[in-house]
Design a protein around this motif. Structure first.
Motif, PDB file in Angstrom:
ATOM      1  N   ARG A   8     -48.542 -19.358  28.007  1.00 51.81           N
ATOM      2  CA  ARG A   8     -48.142 -17.977  28.314  1.00 51.81           C
ATOM      3  C   ARG A   8     -48.979 -16.970  27.532  1.00 51.81           C
ATOM      4  NH1 ARG A   8     -42.922 -17.445  30.416  1.00 51.81           N
ATOM      5  NH2 ARG A   8     -43.396 -15.216  30.483  1.00 51.81           N
ATOM      6  N   MET A   9     -49.289 -17.283  26.276  1.00 45.39           N
ATOM      7  CA  MET A   9     -50.116 -16.380  25.482  1.00 45.39           C
ATOM      8  C   MET A   9     -51.549 -16.334  26.009  1.00 45.39           C
ATOM      9  SD  MET A   9     -48.004 -15.062  23.422  1.00 45.39           S
ATOM     10  CE  MET A   9     -49.181 -14.099  22.495  1.00 45.39           C
ATOM     11  N   LEU A  10     -52.071 -17.478  26.429  1.00 44.74           N
ATOM     12  CA  LEU A  10     -53.412 -17.487  27.007  1.00 44.74           C
ATOM     13  C   LEU A  10     -53.439 -16.743  28.339  1.00 44.74           C
ATOM     14  CD1 LEU A  10     -54.528 -21.151  26.223  1.00 44.74           C
ATOM     15  CD2 LEU A  10     -55.217 -19.048  25.061  1.00 44.74           C
ATOM     16  N   ALA A  54     -45.861  -9.147  21.637  1.00 39.15           N
ATOM     17  CA  ALA A  54     -45.407  -9.464  20.278  1.00 39.15           C
ATOM     18  C   ALA A  54     -43.898  -9.685  20.239  1.00 39.15           C
ATOM     19  CB  ALA A  54     -45.806  -8.336  19.326  1.00 39.15           C
ATOM     20  N   ASN A  55     -43.140  -8.868  20.960  1.00 37.36           N
ATOM     21  CA  ASN A  55     -41.683  -9.051  21.012  1.00 37.36           C
ATOM     22  C   ASN A  55     -41.317 -10.379  21.667  1.00 37.36           C
ATOM     23  OD1 ASN A  55     -41.320  -6.538  19.812  1.00 37.36           O
ATOM     24  ND2 ASN A  55     -41.153  -5.482  21.767  1.00 37.36           N
ATOM     25  N   TRP A  56     -42.026 -10.710  22.738  1.00 37.03           N
ATOM     26  CA  TRP A  56     -41.751 -11.978  23.426  1.00 37.03           C
ATOM     27  C   TRP A  56     -42.077 -13.162  22.523  1.00 37.03           C
ATOM     28  CZ3 TRP A  56     -44.565 -16.262  24.864  1.00 37.03           C
ATOM     29  CH2 TRP A  56     -43.988 -17.096  25.830  1.00 37.03           C
ATOM     30  N   ALA A  57     -43.206 -13.097  21.822  1.00 38.08           N
ATOM     31  CA  ALA A  57     -43.587 -14.187  20.924  1.00 38.08           C
ATOM     32  C   ALA A  57     -42.591 -14.332  19.773  1.00 38.08           C
ATOM     33  CB  ALA A  57     -44.993 -13.943  20.390  1.00 38.08           C
ATOM     34  N   GLN A 117     -41.646  -8.642  30.111  1.00 35.97           N
ATOM     35  CA  GLN A 117     -40.562  -7.663  30.214  1.00 35.97           C
ATOM     36  C   GLN A 117     -39.351  -8.254  30.924  1.00 35.97           C
ATOM     37  OE1 GLN A 117     -42.594  -4.414  32.137  1.00 35.97           O
ATOM     38  NE2 GLN A 117     -43.023  -3.369  30.203  1.00 35.97           N
ATOM     39  N   ASN A 118     -39.588  -9.041  31.969  1.00 40.13           N
ATOM     40  CA  ASN A 118     -38.470  -9.678  32.670  1.00 40.13           C
ATOM     41  C   ASN A 118     -37.738 -10.662  31.762  1.00 40.13           C
ATOM     42  OD1 ASN A 118     -39.127  -8.262  35.010  1.00 40.13           O
ATOM     43  ND2 ASN A 118     -40.433  -9.891  35.794  1.00 40.13           N
ATOM     44  N   ASP A 119     -38.494 -11.446  30.990  1.00 47.57           N
ATOM     45  CA  ASP A 119     -37.864 -12.392  30.070  1.00 47.57           C
ATOM     46  C   ASP A 119     -37.057 -11.672  28.995  1.00 47.57           C
ATOM     47  OD1 ASP A 119     -39.006 -14.429  31.493  1.00 47.57           O
ATOM     48  OD2 ASP A 119     -40.689 -14.722  30.115  1.00 47.57           O
ATOM     49  N   LEU A 120     -37.622 -10.601  28.445  1.00 47.76           N
ATOM     50  CA  LEU A 120     -36.906  -9.854  27.398  1.00 47.76           C
ATOM     51  C   LEU A 120     -35.633  -9.223  27.946  1.00 47.76           C
ATOM     52  CD1 LEU A 120     -39.950  -8.150  25.613  1.00 47.76           C
ATOM     53  CD2 LEU A 120     -38.524  -9.977  24.712  1.00 47.76           C
TER      54      LEU A 120
END
Length: 224
Positions: free
Chosen positions: A139-141, A108-111, A155-158
């Motif tokens: 990515r969501m799928l 949810a944070n990434w989206a 987590q890496n992206d965030l």
């Protein structure tokens, strides 16, 4: 006590062995049937719960993908449409966070971050956002199919985005976003203030027109 002695004697006799064997078989059959029924019921309930969770996750992901499509054209939406889109995004975000799936909060944070970036880019790069929307969908799928692996990637992206947020140029980008949003609202406010032209039906039918004046003018010329 005589009946108890008779019962013990009967149980020890050869005539009672078939009855005792039948009773043991019946008892074991009842136990096995009960365990089998419990296992079947548990498997059916687990299957129903899994299917319901899958449907909820699919609906939440579909709502987020639809929100990403609207975010890619965010600057072309009216303020009212933007409010409705934000409400839909908020509901989808809550549904994702409440899912009993590992990494739902991280997803949810990434989206939310990606939707914000799509809104920012819609002002100048709207025609180039189709690949970004497709990547968001994929990515969501991927998170739906492999929650554990996708959670690590999120987590890496965030973590990388948090490091970028600490840079000085991010403050300038935030000010630019505020200016773009203000200009967008000002544009639609000015459009609402422009008066609409009156319809032809509201024009006074008794007023003289060019068609009505031509016969009168012709008669005056004839008299002359």
């Amino acid at each position: 006590m005589q009946w108890l002695n008779d019962l013990i004697s009967w149980l020890g006799s050869s005539a009672a062995r078939p009855a005792i064997f039948a009773a043991i078989v019946l008892f074991v059959a009842v136990i096995v049937a009960g365990l089998l029924a419990a296992w079947i019921s548990s498997a059916a309930i687990k299957r129903m719960v899994t299917q319901r969770d899958r449907e909820l996750k699919s609906a939440a992901i579909a709502a987020l993908v639809d929100a990403a499509t609207e975010a890619s054209v965010w600057n072309s939406l009216t303020p009212q449409e933007q409010v409705l889109a934000d409400r839909a995004v908020g509901q989808a975000d809550i549904h994702v966070r409440l899912l009993p799936i590992r990494g739902s909060d991280v997803a949810a944070n990434w989206a939310a971050h990606q939707l914000h970036e799509l809104k920012r880019s819609s002002a100048t790069f709207g025609y180039q956002l189709e690949p970004a929307v497709a990547d968001f969908r994929d990515r969501m799928l991927e998170w739906q199919r492999h929650p554990g692996r996708a959670k690590k990637q999120f987590q890496n992206d965030l973590a990388g985005w948090r490091a970028e947020r600490a840079r000085p140029e991010q403050a300038l980008a935030a000010e630019q976003d505020s200016w773009v949003a203000e200009q967008h609202h000002e544009r639609y406010r000015e459009e609402r203030l422009v008066p609409e032209p009156a319809p032809l039906s509201d024009v006074d039918a008794s007023a003289p027109t060019a068609v009505n004046l031509r016969p009168a003018q012709a008669s005056v010329d004839a008299e002359r």
